[in-house]
Design an enzyme around this catalytic site. Structure first.
Site, PDB file in Angstrom:
ATOM      1  N   ASN A   1       5.445   3.362  -0.125  1.00 35.60           N
ATOM      2  CA  ASN A   1       4.836   4.833   0.409  1.00 35.60           C
ATOM      3  C   ASN A   1       3.350   4.388   1.175  1.00 35.60           C
ATOM      4  O   ASN A   1       3.674   4.098   2.521  1.00 35.60           O
ATOM      5  CB  ASN A   1       4.700   5.577  -0.576  1.00 35.60           C
ATOM      6  CG  ASN A   1       4.430   7.018  -0.052  1.00 35.60           C
ATOM      7  OD1 ASN A   1       4.302   7.065   1.161  1.00 35.60           O
ATOM      8  ND2 ASN A   1       4.646   8.036  -0.821  1.00 35.60           N
ATOM      9  N   ASP A   2       2.392   4.484   0.604  1.00 38.51           N
ATOM     10  CA  ASP A   2       1.089   4.479   1.178  1.00 38.51           C
ATOM     11  C   ASP A   2       0.982   3.013   1.868  1.00 38.51           C
ATOM     12  O   ASP A   2       0.393   2.901   3.164  1.00 38.51           O
ATOM     13  CB  ASP A   2      -0.025   4.256   0.312  1.00 38.51           C
ATOM     14  CG  ASP A   2       0.152   5.598  -0.660  1.00 38.51           C
ATOM     15  OD1 ASP A   2       0.508   6.695  -0.111  1.00 38.51           O
ATOM     16  OD2 ASP A   2      -0.432   5.429  -1.841  1.00 38.51           O
ATOM     17  N   VAL A   3       1.525   2.037   1.652  1.00 37.72           N
ATOM     18  CA  VAL A   3       1.377   0.627   2.331  1.00 37.72           C
ATOM     19  C   VAL A   3       2.195   0.725   3.748  1.00 37.72           C
ATOM     20  O   VAL A   3       2.272  -0.452   4.439  1.00 37.72           O
ATOM     21  CB  VAL A   3       1.893  -0.509   1.737  1.00 37.72           C
ATOM     22  CG1 VAL A   3       0.985  -0.799   0.441  1.00 37.72           C
ATOM     23  CG2 VAL A   3       3.229  -0.481   1.256  1.00 37.72           C
TER      24      VAL A   3
END
Lengths: 117, 471
Positions: free
Chosen positions: B397-399
């Protein structure tokens, strides 16, 4: 051992630690952290010493817990690192013998499901 | 007979054996830095540990053998059982747990040393007392901090940053308070006060809890690495107190190598260690802002995904922690096999902090027999992204959040990402639109070339693999 001898050893060990670990590939960060983690299980020596020379009830309890903690750290740390690195070591094999690589993932799957329950 | 086998504590033979032991640690660590020799390195270090333990057991005057046997048996059994049963996805919390017990052992040893000093009577020499106090403080912080880290990673407590108002001030007061207490004990060392010492252990325990609680799940690996270094240093301090050269060298090695690892990990996340410790990453405001708006997404099924993938030339799989949680690495490998059988090139783009620990994803994919050469590091794959037909994001997700590049106000601004939005098409396999560790919305999900496949990573990968096979 004099305090200054101890300090000399301490400072030299700092530099050795820095030198040894510099520029590790990211791939190995997890196993290496796990291995250094196992090495600080060396504290068990301290636990053995205080328990080995302990003289009263509370010290028996403290010492035994310290030794048990240290043993968890050592045994668990080295074993788990070995397991992890075993997975890296497996990699060249699939090319050499396709048969073994076909059977392996299935076997690992079973283990994982067992551990999950 | 036994008397001939015993070694004088601090004597020449014991010291020589300890030197052998820490030399093996250094050799083992050195070999641990290369993939081909790492396994052997671990064994060399373990052999060093065996030498150190046996040497200690042979020291003159050692007693309480029954209790030693009990402690060793229980600890070894627990450690062996845990390390055999643990899943590779749970590795970070395992390291946190071992870290915690190590720190806990140091704090207990320090307590025992203080009692020993009181028992002997008279003033406890400062060269013993000061390292004992240091060992107690660092050990206790490490024990409690590691336990919190473990609980967060094991989802026993929320991974979201938990903070109380004025946290920094409370931490500062506790930190200074612990040092002041230590100074008071050191000044009135005739004999040292056990009550004040226990107060130090308690304050350090609270400090350990408070320092780690506000840290979000994504930063936890860096914190574990740092606590690992702490436990090493506390072991070294215990070594000063016990005048044991093996403890000093091994503890210091872990302290300094752990510090290097911590800094390398922080660099990989483009953040400073201080920023990680004190910023309370992924605070509530960002999460609220993200969930406030409803934006349209494109949702597809396994069959559509299979078609997109099967008729591509170049596919990149971006695995994240969700893949690890779902134990999907084998299913993903199967999907990749199906694609490769159709002549599709499949690579894996590994973010430096994919998984919950740097290098963690590499371990998981290695477990599924993914060839090493197909694992591409972030810097290697990003320039190639525009030429990628389909990027499959599985449980990451965040990456992959383009906000890190495009939105300077984003909490993750500046964090290096895998630039999947540069690929022609993106398929995101995820159970819902929920946020990642950073607690922020992912702009990637709403981009026109992104399709969402809402499903469990493992089930979805198996389904897609089956669909590809039928095409």
């Amino acid at each position: 051992m004099s305090l200054f001898t101890e300090f000399t050893i301490f400072v030299l060990a700092i530099f050795v630690g820095f030198e040894v670990i510099s520029k590790v590939p990211t791939t190995l960060h997890t196993p290496l952290m796990s291995q250094t983690n196992a090495i600080h299980g060396i504290v068990m020596l301290g636990g053995l010493i205080v328990l080995g020379y302990a003289g009263d009830g509370l010290e028996y309890v403290i010492g035994t817990i310290a030794v048990a903690f240290g043993a968890i750290n050592i045994v668990g740390g080295f074993l788990v690192t070995d397991r992890m690195l075993g997975m890296f070591a497996k990699k060249p094999k699939p090319k050499a013998s396709p048969a073994s690589s076909a059977s392996r993932p299935g076997a690992v799957d079973k283990n994982d499901e067992g551990a999950g329950k | 007979m036994i008397a001939e086998a015993v070694l004088k504590p601090g004597g020449d033979v014991a010291t020589a054996l300890y030197i052998v032991s820490f030399s093996l640690f250094i050799l083992g660590l050195k070999q641990g830095t290369h993939p081909t020799t790492a396994k052997r390195g671990n064994m060399i270090a373990a052999a060093g540990m065996a030498v150190a333990v046996v040497t200690t057991l042979l020291l003159d005057g050692m007693g309480n053998w029954g209790l030693i046997a009990i402690g060793l048996a229980i600890g070894s059994a627990v450690g062996a059982y845990a390390s055999i049963r643990v899943k590779m996805t749970e590795m970070p919390q395992m390291v946190a747990l071992y870290n915690g017990v190590g720190g806990g052992a140091v704090a207990l040893i320090a307590w025992s040393e203080i009692r020993h000093g009181i028992h002997i009577g008279g003033a406890m020499p400062l060269e013993d007392l000061i390292p004992t106090l240091l060992a107690a403080i660092i050990g206790s912080v490490s024990f409690w901090g590691s336990n919190i880290a473990f609980a967060k990673l094991q989802d026993l407590i929320p991974t979201r940053p938990l903070a109380v108002p004025g946290q920094q001030i409370i931490n500062a007061v506790l930190g200074i308070g612990v040092i002041v207490l230590a100074i008071i004990i050191a000044i009135n060392n005739d004999p040292p006060s056990q009550a004040l010492f226990i107060l130090i252990l308690v304050c350090a325990a609270i400090l350990g809890n408070l320092v780690v609680l506000p840290i979000g799940g994504a930063d936890m690996p860096v914190v574990i690495s740092m606590l690992n270094a702490f436990t090493g240093l506390s072991a070294a301090a215990a070594g000063f107190a016990l005048q044991n050269v093996a403890l000093i060298v091994a503890g210091t090695l872990v302290g300094s190598s752990g510090t290097i690892l911590t800094m390398e990990m922080a660099t990989a996340m483009n953040r400073s260690v201080a920023n990680i410790l004190f910023s309370g990453f992924g605070g509530a405001p960002a999460a609220v802002a993200g969930s406030g708006e409803q934006r349209p997404v494109t949702s597809i099924g396994a069959q559509d995904a299979a078609i997109k993938l099967a008729y591509a030339d170049n596919v990149v799989i971006v695995p994240g922690y969700g893949l690890a949680v779902a134990q999907a690495q084998h299913a993903v490998k199967e999907m990749a096999n199906q694609l490769e059988a159709r002549g599709v090139t499949v690579n894996y783009a590994i973010h430096p902090v994919a998984g919950r620990m740097p290098g963690h994803m590499n371990v998981l994919l290695a477990e599924a027999d993914v060839p090493y050469e197909n694992l591409k590091e972030m810097d290697e794959i990003n320039p190639e992204m525009p030429r990628v037909d389909v990027a499959v994001v599985i449980g990451a997700n965040d990456v992959t959040n383009p906000a890190a590049k495009n939105d300077p106000n984003s909490p993750i601004a500046g964090m290096p990402i895998i630039e999947v939005s540069e690929a022609n098409e993106v398929i995101v396999i995820k159970r819902s639109l929920s946020t990642g560790f950073a607690g922020i919305d992912n702009d990637l999900f709403y981009e026109p070339n992104t399709s969402m496949l809402f499903a469990d990573a493992k089930a979805a990968a198996s389904e897609v693999a089956a669909e590809i096979e039928q095409l």
